[in-house]
Design a protein around this motif. Structure first.
Motif, PDB file in Angstrom:
ATOM      1  N   PHE B  81       0.834  -1.200   0.000  1.00 62.77           N
ATOM      2  CA  PHE B  81       0.000   0.000   0.000  1.00 62.77           C
ATOM      3  C   PHE B  81       0.872   1.255   0.000  1.00 62.77           C
ATOM      4  O   PHE B  81       0.679   2.170  -0.800  1.00 62.77           O
ATOM      5  CB  PHE B  81      -0.910  -0.009   1.234  1.00 62.77           C
ATOM      6  CG  PHE B  81      -1.739   1.233   1.404  1.00 62.77           C
ATOM      7  CD1 PHE B  81      -2.939   1.369   0.741  1.00 62.77           C
ATOM      8  CD2 PHE B  81      -1.308   2.261   2.213  1.00 62.77           C
ATOM      9  CE1 PHE B  81      -3.701   2.516   0.887  1.00 62.77           C
ATOM     10  CE2 PHE B  81      -2.065   3.413   2.362  1.00 62.77           C
ATOM     11  CZ  PHE B  81      -3.261   3.533   1.695  1.00 62.77           C
ATOM     12  N   SER B  85       0.766   3.735  -3.125  1.00 66.34           N
ATOM     13  CA  SER B  85      -0.059   4.928  -2.932  1.00 66.34           C
ATOM     14  C   SER B  85       0.476   6.070  -3.786  1.00 66.34           C
ATOM     15  O   SER B  85       1.671   6.153  -4.064  1.00 66.34           O
ATOM     16  CB  SER B  85      -0.024   5.339  -1.454  1.00 66.34           C
ATOM     17  OG  SER B  85      -0.619   6.609  -1.312  1.00 66.34           O
ATOM     18  N   ARG B  86      -0.441   6.937  -4.228  1.00 68.61           N
ATOM     19  CA  ARG B  86      -0.033   8.062  -5.069  1.00 68.61           C
ATOM     20  C   ARG B  86       1.062   8.876  -4.407  1.00 68.61           C
ATOM     21  O   ARG B  86       1.868   9.518  -5.067  1.00 68.61           O
ATOM     22  CB  ARG B  86      -1.238   8.968  -5.339  1.00 68.61           C
ATOM     23  CG  ARG B  86      -2.232   8.363  -6.314  1.00 68.61           C
ATOM     24  CD  ARG B  86      -1.678   8.343  -7.714  1.00 68.61           C
ATOM     25  NE  ARG B  86      -2.676   7.871  -8.666  1.00 68.61           N
ATOM     26  CZ  ARG B  86      -2.474   7.825  -9.972  1.00 68.61           C
ATOM     27  NH1 ARG B  86      -1.310   8.189 -10.462  1.00 68.61           N
ATOM     28  NH2 ARG B  86      -3.410   7.397 -10.773  1.00 68.61           N
ATOM     29  N   SER B  87       1.089   8.864  -3.077  1.00 68.01           N
ATOM     30  CA  SER B  87       2.120   9.609  -2.364  1.00 68.01           C
ATOM     31  C   SER B  87       3.346   8.746  -2.101  1.00 68.01           C
ATOM     32  O   SER B  87       4.308   9.183  -1.488  1.00 68.01           O
ATOM     33  CB  SER B  87       1.572  10.134  -1.040  1.00 68.01           C
ATOM     34  OG  SER B  87       0.411  10.886  -1.268  1.00 68.01           O
ATOM     35  N   LEU B  96      -2.659   1.332  -7.093  1.00 65.66           N
ATOM     36  CA  LEU B  96      -3.389   1.078  -5.859  1.00 65.66           C
ATOM     37  C   LEU B  96      -4.874   0.866  -6.170  1.00 65.66           C
ATOM     38  O   LEU B  96      -5.413   1.470  -7.085  1.00 65.66           O
ATOM     39  CB  LEU B  96      -3.225   2.259  -4.895  1.00 65.66           C
ATOM     40  CG  LEU B  96      -3.684   1.970  -3.462  1.00 65.66           C
ATOM     41  CD1 LEU B  96      -2.834   0.896  -2.827  1.00 65.66           C
ATOM     42  CD2 LEU B  96      -3.651   3.232  -2.617  1.00 65.66           C
ATOM     43  N   PHE B  97      -5.506  -0.002  -5.390  1.00 68.67           N
ATOM     44  CA  PHE B  97      -6.913  -0.350  -5.585  1.00 68.67           C
ATOM     45  C   PHE B  97      -7.167  -0.997  -6.951  1.00 68.67           C
ATOM     46  O   PHE B  97      -8.155  -0.709  -7.614  1.00 68.67           O
ATOM     47  CB  PHE B  97      -7.824   0.886  -5.412  1.00 68.67           C
ATOM     48  CG  PHE B  97      -7.679   1.570  -4.080  1.00 68.67           C
ATOM     49  CD1 PHE B  97      -7.500   0.821  -2.921  1.00 68.67           C
ATOM     50  CD2 PHE B  97      -7.715   2.954  -3.978  1.00 68.67           C
ATOM     51  CE1 PHE B  97      -7.353   1.444  -1.686  1.00 68.67           C
ATOM     52  CE2 PHE B  97      -7.578   3.579  -2.749  1.00 68.67           C
ATOM     53  CZ  PHE B  97      -7.393   2.826  -1.596  1.00 68.67           C
ATOM     54  N   ILE B 180     -13.365  -3.021  -3.743  1.00 71.02           N
ATOM     55  CA  ILE B 180     -14.286  -2.277  -4.611  1.00 71.02           C
ATOM     56  C   ILE B 180     -15.230  -3.252  -5.309  1.00 71.02           C
ATOM     57  O   ILE B 180     -14.775  -4.186  -5.980  1.00 71.02           O
ATOM     58  CB  ILE B 180     -13.498  -1.476  -5.670  1.00 71.02           C
ATOM     59  CG1 ILE B 180     -12.627  -0.425  -4.974  1.00 71.02           C
ATOM     60  CG2 ILE B 180     -14.451  -0.829  -6.663  1.00 71.02           C
ATOM     61  CD1 ILE B 180     -11.625   0.232  -5.892  1.00 71.02           C
TER      62      ILE B 180
ATOM     63  N   THR C  45     -12.274   6.884  -8.639  1.00 72.81           N
ATOM     64  CA  THR C  45     -12.204   6.198  -7.367  1.00 72.81           C
ATOM     65  C   THR C  45     -12.743   7.133  -6.289  1.00 72.81           C
ATOM     66  O   THR C  45     -12.336   8.288  -6.198  1.00 72.81           O
ATOM     67  CB  THR C  45     -10.755   5.818  -7.040  1.00 72.81           C
ATOM     68  OG1 THR C  45     -10.251   5.034  -8.127  1.00 72.81           O
ATOM     69  CG2 THR C  45     -10.694   5.020  -5.762  1.00 72.81           C
ATOM     70  N   THR C  86      -7.046   8.800   2.539  1.00 74.80           N
ATOM     71  CA  THR C  86      -6.907   8.259   1.188  1.00 74.80           C
ATOM     72  C   THR C  86      -6.954   9.387   0.167  1.00 74.80           C
ATOM     73  O   THR C  86      -6.169   9.428  -0.778  1.00 74.80           O
ATOM     74  CB  THR C  86      -8.016   7.226   0.917  1.00 74.80           C
ATOM     75  OG1 THR C  86      -7.898   6.175   1.870  1.00 74.80           O
ATOM     76  CG2 THR C  86      -7.906   6.640  -0.482  1.00 74.80           C
ATOM     77  N   ARG C  88      -6.252  12.524   0.864  1.00 71.10           N
ATOM     78  CA  ARG C  88      -5.082  13.360   1.130  1.00 71.10           C
ATOM     79  C   ARG C  88      -3.850  12.818   0.411  1.00 71.10           C
ATOM     80  O   ARG C  88      -3.015  13.560  -0.077  1.00 71.10           O
ATOM     81  CB  ARG C  88      -4.832  13.370   2.647  1.00 71.10           C
ATOM     82  CG  ARG C  88      -4.322  14.674   3.197  1.00 71.10           C
ATOM     83  CD  ARG C  88      -4.403  14.677   4.722  1.00 71.10           C
ATOM     84  NE  ARG C  88      -5.631  15.290   5.204  1.00 71.10           N
ATOM     85  CZ  ARG C  88      -6.427  14.750   6.128  1.00 71.10           C
ATOM     86  NH1 ARG C  88      -6.130  13.603   6.687  1.00 71.10           N
ATOM     87  NH2 ARG C  88      -7.512  15.386   6.501  1.00 71.10           N
ATOM     88  N   ARG C  89      -3.734  11.486   0.322  1.00 69.38           N
ATOM     89  CA  ARG C  89      -2.588  10.882  -0.357  1.00 69.38           C
ATOM     90  C   ARG C  89      -2.764  10.878  -1.862  1.00 69.38           C
ATOM     91  O   ARG C  89      -1.854  10.513  -2.587  1.00 69.38           O
ATOM     92  CB  ARG C  89      -2.399   9.436   0.113  1.00 69.38           C
ATOM     93  CG  ARG C  89      -1.469   9.267   1.290  1.00 69.38           C
ATOM     94  CD  ARG C  89      -1.132   7.806   1.458  1.00 69.38           C
ATOM     95  NE  ARG C  89      -2.336   7.013   1.519  1.00 69.38           N
ATOM     96  CZ  ARG C  89      -2.963   6.719   2.650  1.00 69.38           C
ATOM     97  NH1 ARG C  89      -2.476   7.102   3.801  1.00 69.38           N
ATOM     98  NH2 ARG C  89      -4.078   6.035   2.638  1.00 69.38           N
ATOM     99  N   GLY C  90      -3.960  11.260  -2.308  1.00 65.77           N
ATOM    100  CA  GLY C  90      -4.192  11.273  -3.755  1.00 65.77           C
ATOM    101  C   GLY C  90      -4.615   9.933  -4.309  1.00 65.77           C
ATOM    102  O   GLY C  90      -4.571   9.711  -5.507  1.00 65.77           O
ATOM    103  N   ASP C  91      -5.037   9.022  -3.437  1.00 66.79           N
ATOM    104  CA  ASP C  91      -5.446   7.699  -3.913  1.00 66.79           C
ATOM    105  C   ASP C  91      -6.926   7.647  -4.278  1.00 66.79           C
ATOM    106  O   ASP C  91      -7.428   6.588  -4.646  1.00 66.79           O
ATOM    107  CB  ASP C  91      -5.125   6.646  -2.854  1.00 66.79           C
ATOM    108  CG  ASP C  91      -3.617   6.468  -2.700  1.00 66.79           C
ATOM    109  OD1 ASP C  91      -2.919   6.585  -3.717  1.00 66.79           O
ATOM    110  OD2 ASP C  91      -3.150   6.217  -1.577  1.00 66.79           O
ATOM    111  N   HIS C 248      -2.718  17.014  -6.265  1.00 73.18           N
ATOM    112  CA  HIS C 248      -2.463  15.744  -6.952  1.00 73.18           C
ATOM    113  C   HIS C 248      -2.892  15.858  -8.406  1.00 73.18           C
ATOM    114  O   HIS C 248      -4.044  15.621  -8.744  1.00 73.18           O
ATOM    115  CB  HIS C 248      -3.230  14.610  -6.271  1.00 73.18           C
ATOM    116  CG  HIS C 248      -2.754  14.343  -4.869  1.00 73.18           C
ATOM    117  ND1 HIS C 248      -1.546  13.760  -4.600  1.00 73.18           N
ATOM    118  CD2 HIS C 248      -3.318  14.610  -3.669  1.00 73.18           C
ATOM    119  CE1 HIS C 248      -1.386  13.664  -3.287  1.00 73.18           C
ATOM    120  NE2 HIS C 248      -2.443  14.176  -2.703  1.00 73.18           N
ATOM    121  N   HIS C 250      -2.751  14.122 -10.930  1.00 76.62           N
ATOM    122  CA  HIS C 250      -3.268  12.977 -11.674  1.00 76.62           C
ATOM    123  C   HIS C 250      -4.758  12.757 -11.442  1.00 76.62           C
ATOM    124  O   HIS C 250      -5.368  11.958 -12.111  1.00 76.62           O
ATOM    125  CB  HIS C 250      -2.521  11.722 -11.272  1.00 76.62           C
ATOM    126  CG  HIS C 250      -2.741  11.380  -9.837  1.00 76.62           C
ATOM    127  ND1 HIS C 250      -1.911  11.817  -8.843  1.00 76.62           N
ATOM    128  CD2 HIS C 250      -3.738  10.704  -9.235  1.00 76.62           C
ATOM    129  CE1 HIS C 250      -2.378  11.400  -7.676  1.00 76.62           C
ATOM    130  NE2 HIS C 250      -3.486  10.736  -7.880  1.00 76.62           N
TER     131      HIS C 250
END
Lengths: 247, 233, 292
Positions: B81, B85-87, B96-97, B180, C45, C86, C88-91, C248, C250
């Motif tokens: 994860f 994660s984008r970060s 992710l996901f 999901i 998402t 989630t 906040r992290r851009g996910d 973010h 993206h």
């Protein structure tokens, strides 16, 4: 496919004689083979004779290259190129978990023989040693005698000039032992040089052209078989022949 | 809640062939089998290499690998994860996901099992074959294909162990997949979800289906290896 | 003969796995690095709460949204705190949660665009029918909580930083109970979702604060029943916001914003109002209500 593997080899110069010069082997601080010095010329059957622990098996492994001498040297008359032209058969046959034929084919593949050639050479080897009907059976389900025969067939398929055998019959019953002995005599007749270890005096008398007698890691006597059995020069060999167990 | 309700739920799931249910089952199998396949492709050669290689710190590596067999799935999930994660460092992949993320997490879980069991199997086999293989010139890493092939039945068991671990776990796929609906929902995450919704018969019914599937796969593999072993001795 | 058998075995080995598993995976998993679209599927998402998920609301409204726009919504349901993390992290592209103060902070910190009110439902206090605290049927949530604490009756807390957890903590404050001082074995934090909390409360005959939506759709009620409901302080407001592309780059801002607009527009609001279980409406749209 020629049934004379040795003659097929003779287009290249022979790897024999094999020269062992002052070879020693140590393990765990103990010297197990001490200053072995002998040569193996082409032809005939040489028996490494001696009681258990004399260093017979180690000497064979040194010659075959499975062990590296801690001192001294082991030299072949000619570099054998990519494939080595000597093979070895072990006391307890090592059977791959495959069919009889696949056991032979595997050794050929390891030696770099092309796939197309392997099939023919496998059939040839199995037929030569009476295993043709067993080709598709699992090798590990063969009887002890059959397994050792397969091990010899497998080694033979590699067309060795020199074949090492380490106590090849020590785990077999008398009938199977006799069969293997006949096979070995046949190999010698075919022109393959054979070098084997045994602690079985009778077997040595039946098979040997030449005897190397070892005792406690030392080569005590090197004589042709007739001379040796008629009257050994060393006290150790005399005691061994007299059946007094020495170690 | 009684047993009849559980079996009825399981029966209804299977007989009904509900597309959503089938999608969940097929995703579960896809993710787990992919993870086992990838872990096998990496772990079998690596485990064999570890069995044959001699280097400083080898025993440390072996102990660590054995310990990693017990890596908590949640931790594996968390690691993946944070990476995906984008970060995180691999965030730009946008994985992710997704089912891919779930496969990655499960590979992390299965790999230590495959490597450790392969190492053990190959080491035992090498002890037996060593003299012959060296005699025919298969030394070191060149012996690996032979050892892997001849250890195939024991190694199949290693892969099955990996399959069992992957198919049963929920922690890692929940974290990296996100559960999901219709996309990353597997049997185990569905069971978790239905439990949290209080639909215990459905959850247990799903569990029954999962167990049956696992049983079937194990039975087929066992049968195949028994038949194979008869031919290989 | 033997060679072909060996080949067969090897091939069988590979096929057993590859055939069923790998081939499918490669087609179904996102191939592209920057645009993780599964074989051309247009999707966003959304990180949301367990209450919206467990109640079945998404199962009702998302197909309507997809039919209208062609955008698939992938919902990752977590506690509100986690759902905001989630985002906040851009996910996630959109965050859909229920904790107004945290949502406003999320926007103020620049992680989200404008927060919009969507709907509310209400919390109910669930308890065992034996009612050890003697509060069943009352309307005053503050008084009821005080009684639970005084009698030491078992109380199950989500303890997972979710919106429901935040609301619960706030209600304890309103009731004048200093939890840090009064926490004892009666107060059980489980750190799990709504359904798990209800299962736990059922198992230990405890009280638990739940959102009505999850309660209505919850199937393992056993001995549990509503003890307290109807207090205005039990109202539970949901908000939605798109993740800020300035933080973010993206994120799919257009599709995300489309979802926010739809959800707070007439069609989305009607879809929410239409969602009923056993004839009971679970969520009450109020996007047009000022200050919600």
């Amino acid at each position: 496919m020629s049934a004379k593997p040795v003659s097929a080899m003779r287009d290249v110069s022979s790897i024999l004689p094999l020269t062992i010069d002052d070879a020693c082997f140590e393990a765990g601080g103990r010297r197990l083979v001490v200053g072995a010095r002998f040569t193996v010329p082409a032809g005939g059957l040489t028996v490494l004779l001696g009681p258990n622990g004399a260093g017979k098996s180690l000497t064979l492994r040194l010659c075959h290259g499975l062990l590296t001498p801690s001192a001294g040297s082991i030299r072949w008359a000619a570099q054998s190129g990519s494939a080595k032209r000597h093979a070895m058969v072990f006391q307890k046959p090592i059977m791959l978990r495959r069919s009889v034929a696949a056991n032979v084919a595997h050794a050929l593949a390891a030696a770099g023989i092309a796939r197309a050639e392997r099939v023919g050479r496998t059939q040839e080897a199995l037929a030569r040693f009476g295993l043709g009907g067993r080709a598709d059976q699992p090798a590990r389900l063969l009887s002890g005698g059959e397994q050792q025969r397969l091990a010899i067939a497998r080694a033979w398929s590699l067309r060795p000039e020199l074949l090492f055998l380490d106590e090849p019959t020590s785990q077999l019953d008398p009938a199977a032992t006799r069969q293997i002995e006949e096979l070995l005599a046949g190999l010698v007749a075919e022109g393959i040089t054979v070098m084997m270890s045994t602690h079985d005096l009778g077997q040595a008398k039946r098979l040997a052209d030449r005897v190397l007698f070892l005792h406690r890691g030392r080569l005590v006597e090197d004589a042709d078989a007739q001379t040796f059995f008629a009257g050994p020069a060393s006290a150790e060999a005399r005691a061994f022949l007299a059946g007094e167990l020495i170690w | 809640m009684d047993l009849t309700a559980i079996f009825q739920a399981a029966f209804a799931l299977v007989v009904g062939l509900d597309p959503a249910f089938l999608a969940i089952v097929s995703l579960s199998l896809r993710v787990t089998l992919s993870a086992v396949l990838i872990a096998g492709l990496i772990g079998l050669p690596l485990g064999a290499a570890l069995a044959l290689a001699r280097f400083r710190g080898r025993s440390v590596v072996i102990v660590i690998l054995n310990a990693l067999m017990g890596l908590p799935p949640v931790v594996a999930g968390l690691i993946v994860f944070l990476m995906l994660s984008r970060s995180g460092p691999l965030g730009s992949l946008g994985l992710l996901f997704t089912p891919t993320a779930m496969i990655v997490a499960q590979v992390l879980l299965v790999l230590p099992i495959v490597i450790a069991l392969t190492r053990q199997t190959v080491e035992d086999l090498w002890a037996e074959y060593r003299d012959h293989l060296r005699s025919v010139g298969l030394e070191g890493m060149r012996a690996i294909p032979t050892l892997l092939f001849d250890g195939r039945f024991a190694l199949a068991t290693a892969l099955l162990a990996g399959f069992g671990r992957a198919s049963a776990e929920v922690g890692a796929v929940l974290i990296v997949g996100g559960n999901i609906a219709g996309y990353t929902r597997t049997m185990t995450t569905t069971i978790t979800l239905e439990t949290s919704k209080g639909d215990l018969p459905l959850a247990l019914g799903l569990g029954l289906v999962l167990i049956t599937l696992t049983l079937a796969i194990n039975a087929v593999a066992f049968g195949a290896s028994r038949i194979g072993a008869r031919y290989a001795g | 003969m033997t060679l072909s058998k060996r080949l067969l075995l090897t091939a069988g080995f590979a096929a057993a796995f590859a055939g069923s598993a790998f081939a499918q995976t490669t087609t179904a998993t996102p191939p592209a690095a920057t645009a993780p679209a599964a074989a051309g599927t247009r999707f966003i998402t959304v990180s949301s709460t367990t209450s919206t998920q467990d109640s079945g609301l998404f199962g009702h409204i998302l197909p309507l949204f997809k039919a209208k726009t062609g955008i698939e919504v992938r919902v990752v349901s977590q506690g509100t705190g986690q759902a905001l993390d989630t985002g906040r992290r851009g996910d996630a592209d959109v965050v859909f949660v229920h904790a107004k103060a945290q949502e406003e902070k999320f926007v103020a910190d620049g992680f989200g665009l404008e927060r919009k009110a969507v709907m509310y439902n209400d919390f109910v206090l669930i308890g065992p029918k034996s009612d050890p605290a003697g509060i069943a049927g009352t309307k005053d949530i503050a008084a009821a909580l005080l009684k639970i604490q005084e009698k030491g009756a078992a109380f199950v807390s989500r303890g997972d930083k979710s919106g429901t957890h935040a609301a619960e903590l706030n209600l304890w404050k309103v009731a004048g109970v200093d939890l840090d001082a009064k926490k004892g074995s009666w107060y059980r934090e489980i750190g799990q979702g709504m359904g798990a909390a209800l299962n736990t409360a059922g198992g230990m005959s405890g009280y638990v604060l739940a959102d009505r939506g999850t309660w209505i759709s919850f199937k393992n009620r056993g001995d549990l029943a509503i003890a307290v409901e109807g207090d205005r302080r039990l109202f539970n407001q949901y908000g939605v916001m798109a993740v800020n592309p300035a933080k973010h780059p993206h994120v799919k801002i257009n599709d995300g914003q489309a979802f926010v607009t739809w959800l707070t527009g007439p069609e989305g609001q009607k879809a929410i109002a239409d969602y009923k279980i056993d004839g009971q409406q679970l969520f009450f749209p109020n996007a047009s209500q000022a200050g919600a």
